[in-house]
Design an enzyme around this catalytic site. Sequence first.
Site, PDB file in Angstrom:
ATOM      1  N   CYS A  65       0.766  -1.079  -0.126  1.00  0.00           N
ATOM      2  CA  CYS A  65      -0.108   0.052  -0.032  1.00  0.00           C
ATOM      3  C   CYS A  65       0.651   1.171   0.045  1.00  0.00           C
ATOM      4  O   CYS A  65       1.749   1.201   0.761  1.00  0.00           O
ATOM      5  CB  CYS A  65      -0.819   0.003   1.266  1.00  0.00           C
ATOM      6  SG  CYS A  65      -2.108   1.363   1.286  1.00  0.00           S
ATOM      7  N   CYS A  69      -0.384   4.902   6.915  1.00  0.00           N
ATOM      8  CA  CYS A  69      -1.028   4.689   8.136  1.00  0.00           C
ATOM      9  C   CYS A  69       0.122   3.914   9.218  1.00  0.00           C
ATOM     10  O   CYS A  69       0.479   2.919   8.940  1.00  0.00           O
ATOM     11  CB  CYS A  69      -2.155   4.009   8.014  1.00  0.00           C
ATOM     12  SG  CYS A  69      -3.331   4.751   6.693  1.00  0.00           S
ATOM     13  N   CYS A  72      -0.722   0.193  10.403  1.00  0.00           N
ATOM     14  CA  CYS A  72      -0.901  -0.749   9.224  1.00  0.00           C
ATOM     15  C   CYS A  72       0.385  -1.676   8.895  1.00  0.00           C
ATOM     16  O   CYS A  72       1.340  -1.022   8.732  1.00  0.00           O
ATOM     17  CB  CYS A  72      -1.603  -0.104   8.161  1.00  0.00           C
ATOM     18  SG  CYS A  72      -2.181  -1.472   6.968  1.00  0.00           S
ATOM     19  N   CYS A 109     -17.522  -9.099   3.924  1.00  0.00           N
ATOM     20  CA  CYS A 109     -16.598  -7.540   3.964  1.00  0.00           C
ATOM     21  C   CYS A 109     -15.376  -7.860   3.078  1.00  0.00           C
ATOM     22  O   CYS A 109     -14.806  -8.671   3.255  1.00  0.00           O
ATOM     23  CB  CYS A 109     -16.161  -7.263   5.159  1.00  0.00           C
ATOM     24  SG  CYS A 109     -17.411  -7.260   6.703  1.00  0.00           S
ATOM     25  N   CYS A 142     -20.600  -5.877   2.051  1.00  0.00           N
ATOM     26  CA  CYS A 142     -19.809  -4.524   2.357  1.00  0.00           C
ATOM     27  C   CYS A 142     -18.277  -4.516   1.723  1.00  0.00           C
ATOM     28  O   CYS A 142     -17.563  -5.523   1.669  1.00  0.00           O
ATOM     29  CB  CYS A 142     -19.431  -4.394   3.738  1.00  0.00           C
ATOM     30  SG  CYS A 142     -18.955  -2.833   4.246  1.00  0.00           S
ATOM     31  N   CYS A 202     -20.456   2.311   7.193  1.00  0.00           N
ATOM     32  CA  CYS A 202     -19.785   1.475   8.052  1.00  0.00           C
ATOM     33  C   CYS A 202     -18.696   2.223   8.375  1.00  0.00           C
ATOM     34  O   CYS A 202     -17.566   2.228   7.447  1.00  0.00           O
ATOM     35  CB  CYS A 202     -19.655  -0.166   7.765  1.00  0.00           C
ATOM     36  SG  CYS A 202     -18.700  -1.069   8.867  1.00  0.00           S
ATOM     37  N   ARG A 272     -19.906  -2.888  16.747  1.00  0.00           N
ATOM     38  CA  ARG A 272     -19.123  -3.941  16.334  1.00  0.00           C
ATOM     39  C   ARG A 272     -17.702  -4.150  17.196  1.00  0.00           C
ATOM     40  O   ARG A 272     -16.883  -3.269  16.949  1.00  0.00           O
ATOM     41  CB  ARG A 272     -18.821  -4.081  14.781  1.00  0.00           C
ATOM     42  CG  ARG A 272     -18.150  -5.584  14.392  1.00  0.00           C
ATOM     43  CD  ARG A 272     -18.206  -5.618  12.780  1.00  0.00           C
ATOM     44  NE  ARG A 272     -19.398  -5.225  11.988  1.00  0.00           N
ATOM     45  CZ  ARG A 272     -19.348  -4.687  10.985  1.00  0.00           C
ATOM     46  NH1 ARG A 272     -18.178  -4.551  10.295  1.00  0.00           N
ATOM     47  NH2 ARG A 272     -20.442  -4.374  10.408  1.00  0.00           N
TER      48      ARG A 272
END
Length: 419
Positions: A65, A69, A72, A109, A142, A202, A272
């Site tokens: 990626c 972040c 991550c 998901c 999702c 979400c 959740r």
Amino acid sequence: MDLLNTLVDKGLRRELPTREEALAVLATSDDELLDVVAAAGKVRRQWFGRRVKLNYLVNLKSGLCPEDCSYCSQRLGSKAEILKYTWLKPEEASQAAAAGVAGGAKRVCLVASGRGPTDRDVERVGKTIEAIKEQNEGIEVCACLGLLSDGQAEKLREAGADAYNHNLNTSEATYGQITKTHTYADRVDTVEKAHAAGLSACSGLIAGMGETDEDLVNVVFSLRELDADSVPVNFLIPFEGTPLAKEWNLTPQRCLRILAMARFVCPDVEVRLAGGREVHLRSLQPLALNIVNSIFLGDYLTSEGQAGQADLDMIADAGFEVEGAGTTTLPAHRSDAAAAAGGGCGSGGGASLCGSGAGSTSAADAAGCGSACGGCSGHAHAEAAPVAAQPAQAEPGALRSDLVAVRRRGAGTDIAPNA
């Protein structure tokens, strides 16, 4: 406690607590913890009974990626030893999703690493959604693909997506300390794009990154303002090879207080329990079911969770039941509003397929998933996971960094989930 009585009364009326009241929940003592859980449980049962919704993740694309972040394991420059692979084919993703459905999952998901999808990526994911829905009648889907460009949310909705996940993660004031390659406003914009396209929003948070109580309250209030139908609460898993590898700031008791605060602020929303629950809640996980009404089943994205069957046993042993086919997750006032607006099912309200899961709730080999964009995504090497050595017994309140195990099974490998 007068505070808890007030919060219960407000929760039963769907009335927003004050920020001072939310902060006071986080400041309660361990001696008051069971009272806090019981109060949050009254609100939870008012809107969701004793049902627990199961969610299952399929990681479509892992690693490499370009974003930075800090939490991550797939971030730019990450040294975490995760498996890296490009897009799964629609039939591969559908096969992976079937494992979760067999374990009782109502929602699949779909997550892909990266800043955001190209239009070609959206088309590819659309075909994957069609394949999953063709093979698993009534399942919710999702998507979690990063930042959306104009028109992409509409294309996902046309392809059959019910919801879109994009977490705010932390407060606007501290977001720049976590990520510098995009902004908090970028994330808010994507959630708003999803909402405008008729997708259920979400969006959640990650606790344990060094934030203050004020940060936690601010991000949860922001999520309520965005009117998210689902709020995943993640607890940071500090992976080696990431800038937050040494951030061990959570205890089981603090995690429960954070969940309770989220429930009081978002009383009628699907709260959740997401990434990091085994690592940080440990033996107090069943208590959390009195607050949340939704969990991810089994493994997480880059760390191993407890086996899927253990999750199902935990739900039953704690006196809860897996939310079954034909049940609408959200209370009627939210699902009816979504239907009137022509929106997505959110957590089971509105669209024709909403609220109907599929599959048995007793599959011993139920595959697991983790927080989309919450505990970061990806899988590690395909060799069999070694048997972990028994850790020494921890002192009360001690941090348990020994519990982090990099995931080595599931989609993208030749080893079945929860093997």
